[in-house]
Design a protein around this motif. Structure first.
Motif, PDB file in Angstrom:
ATOM      1  N   LEU A  59     121.640 -44.673  42.301  1.00 55.39           N
ATOM      2  CA  LEU A  59     121.853 -43.905  43.520  1.00 55.39           C
ATOM      3  C   LEU A  59     122.537 -44.753  44.587  1.00 55.39           C
ATOM      4  CD1 LEU A  59     121.439 -41.226  44.994  1.00 55.39           C
ATOM      5  CD2 LEU A  59     119.213 -42.082  45.754  1.00 55.39           C
ATOM      6  N   LEU A  78     127.292 -38.494  39.353  1.00 51.64           N
ATOM      7  CA  LEU A  78     126.202 -37.747  39.975  1.00 51.64           C
ATOM      8  C   LEU A  78     125.398 -36.885  39.000  1.00 51.64           C
ATOM      9  CD1 LEU A  78     127.349 -36.561  43.524  1.00 51.64           C
ATOM     10  CD2 LEU A  78     125.292 -37.848  42.935  1.00 51.64           C
ATOM     11  N   ILE A  81     122.622 -38.898  37.579  1.00 50.24           N
ATOM     12  CA  ILE A  81     121.655 -39.268  38.608  1.00 50.24           C
ATOM     13  C   ILE A  81     120.763 -38.081  38.952  1.00 50.24           C
ATOM     14  CG2 ILE A  81     121.422 -39.994  41.015  1.00 50.24           C
ATOM     15  CD1 ILE A  81     124.027 -41.577  40.633  1.00 50.24           C
ATOM     16  N   LEU A  82     121.347 -36.912  39.082  1.00 53.25           N
ATOM     17  CA  LEU A  82     120.552 -35.713  39.358  1.00 53.25           C
ATOM     18  C   LEU A  82     119.572 -35.440  38.221  1.00 53.25           C
ATOM     19  CD1 LEU A  82     123.391 -33.442  40.798  1.00 53.25           C
ATOM     20  CD2 LEU A  82     121.403 -34.275  42.074  1.00 53.25           C
ATOM     21  N   ALA A 107     120.504 -37.509  46.318  1.00 56.49           N
ATOM     22  CA  ALA A 107     121.567 -37.243  45.351  1.00 56.49           C
ATOM     23  C   ALA A 107     122.236 -35.901  45.650  1.00 56.49           C
ATOM     24  CB  ALA A 107     121.004 -37.261  43.927  1.00 56.49           C
TER      25      ALA A 107
END
Length: 341
Positions: A59, A78, A81-82, A107
């Motif tokens: 992040l 992303l 990460i999500l 995020a």
């Protein structure tokens, strides 16, 4: 301005209020072809969440990508990460779960910032998810960050009054003393000031930006907080004054602020690019084609992917069709996607 408790509204009721630096390397178009955006696909066709080792570090790198205007890299990373943040939240409990919610919210804040730059409709989705996760995190700072991006999506859809009310209510941090709290309050007030300006409310716009300046001055010496995407400083306040003046239809008033602000004092490439975006809009509104073009070139030197944003390409296309003779304009317009090659 009406006052309410930051925790009361932010944590429980917000959802109901609805040229500095060396040039970066040249970049491919920031906008992916229709139907190929990996972030959009991840939002609407989610896979089973998968744990991501080193989630906080990932992040942090994503935040750095945003601040460095590496939007293509951010769009690619992303989704994982999500997914990792969702998996961490689902596997956790207690304080660990709250921390996972904070990571997930931040995020989604980044996803919303990116969607806004792309003029993507899914900004509504990411902003709503950011606020939901932020409320579950129990952190007033994270709630403030999420409320800010939600208000931006509200403004862009024409809900000016509601957006200003949301921002000013959540920004009620008069007793704040920490750098983070002062930073988030400053940023909320600046966004509220610009939002009010887009609605033509001169009084509210200038009252809010002045309050933001006073708040920024209260920050401990040498500290600007750790707001996730936008630093809150005196220079940031000056930057917003440029956009506020143009939004109010009074771009002449922004000139003194544009000339007084050294963009190299802004801490990130994304913020320096915002300086050139706002000055390009200002000069464009004043009919100063040469200076508009110079601002666009400055933006390209600082953050090449910024000049491919739809709103910026519109300014470039207008210059191409103007009577002005600007050396190198057509190649610039072609490589930034404003005209066909």
């Amino acid at each position: 301005m009406r006052r309410r408790s930051f925790f009361t509204l932010g944590a429980a009721g917000v959802g109901a209020a609805v040229v500095g630096g060396a040039p970066q390397a040249s970049a491919e178009p920031v906008l992916p072809p229709p139907g190929t955006d990996p972030l959009e696909q991840a939002l609407f066709n989610p896979a089973t969440p998968v744990r991501l080792p080193g989630l906080p570090a990932a992040l942090a790198r994503a935040r750095s990508d945003f601040r460095a205007a590496r939007y293509d890299q951010l769009r690619a990373t992303l989704p994982a990460i999500l997914s990792g943040a969702e998996a961490e939240r689902d596997a956790a409990s207690g304080q660990r779960r709250e921390k996972a919610h904070a990571v997930l919210a931040r995020a989604h804040v980044l996803a919303t910032e990116l969607a806004v730059k792309d003029s993507a409709d899914y900004a509504w989705v990411t902003a709503d998810r950011a606020l939901t996760a932020a409320r579950a995190s129990g952190s007033s700072i994270v709630v403030g960050e999420a409320a800010r991006v939600l208000a931006i999506t509200m403004r862009r859809s024409g809900r000016i009054t509601s957006a200003v009310q949301l921002l000013t209510s959540v920004a009620d941090l008069d007793s704040a003393t920490t750098a983070d709290a002062l930073a988030v309050r400053t940023s909320l007030l600046l966004t509220a000031a610009y939002t009010a300006a887009t609605g033509g409310d001169w009084t509210a716009a200038y009252d809010l930006v002045e309050e933001a300046e006073r708040t920024a001055l209260r920050a401990p010496a040498g500290m600007t907080g750790d707001l996730f995407t936008v630093e809150a400083t005196a220079e940031q306040c000056t930057l917003y004054r440029i956009g506020i003046a143009t939004a109010l239809g009074n771009p002449d008033a922004g000139v003194k602020h544009a000339l007084a602000l050294d963009p190299t004092r802004l801490p990130t490439r994304e913020r320096r690019a915002r300086y050139f975006t706002d000055t390009a809009r200002m000069w464009d509104a004043l009919g100063e084609d040469q200076r508009t073009y110079e601002a666009l070139l400055g933006m390209e030197r600082v953050a090449p992917q910024e000049v491919r944003r739809p709103s910026v390409r519109t300014i470039t296309a207008r210059l191409v069709h103007s009577p002005a003779r600007l050396p190198g304009l057509r190649p610039f317009a072609a490589r930034t996607g404003a005209i066909g090659t």
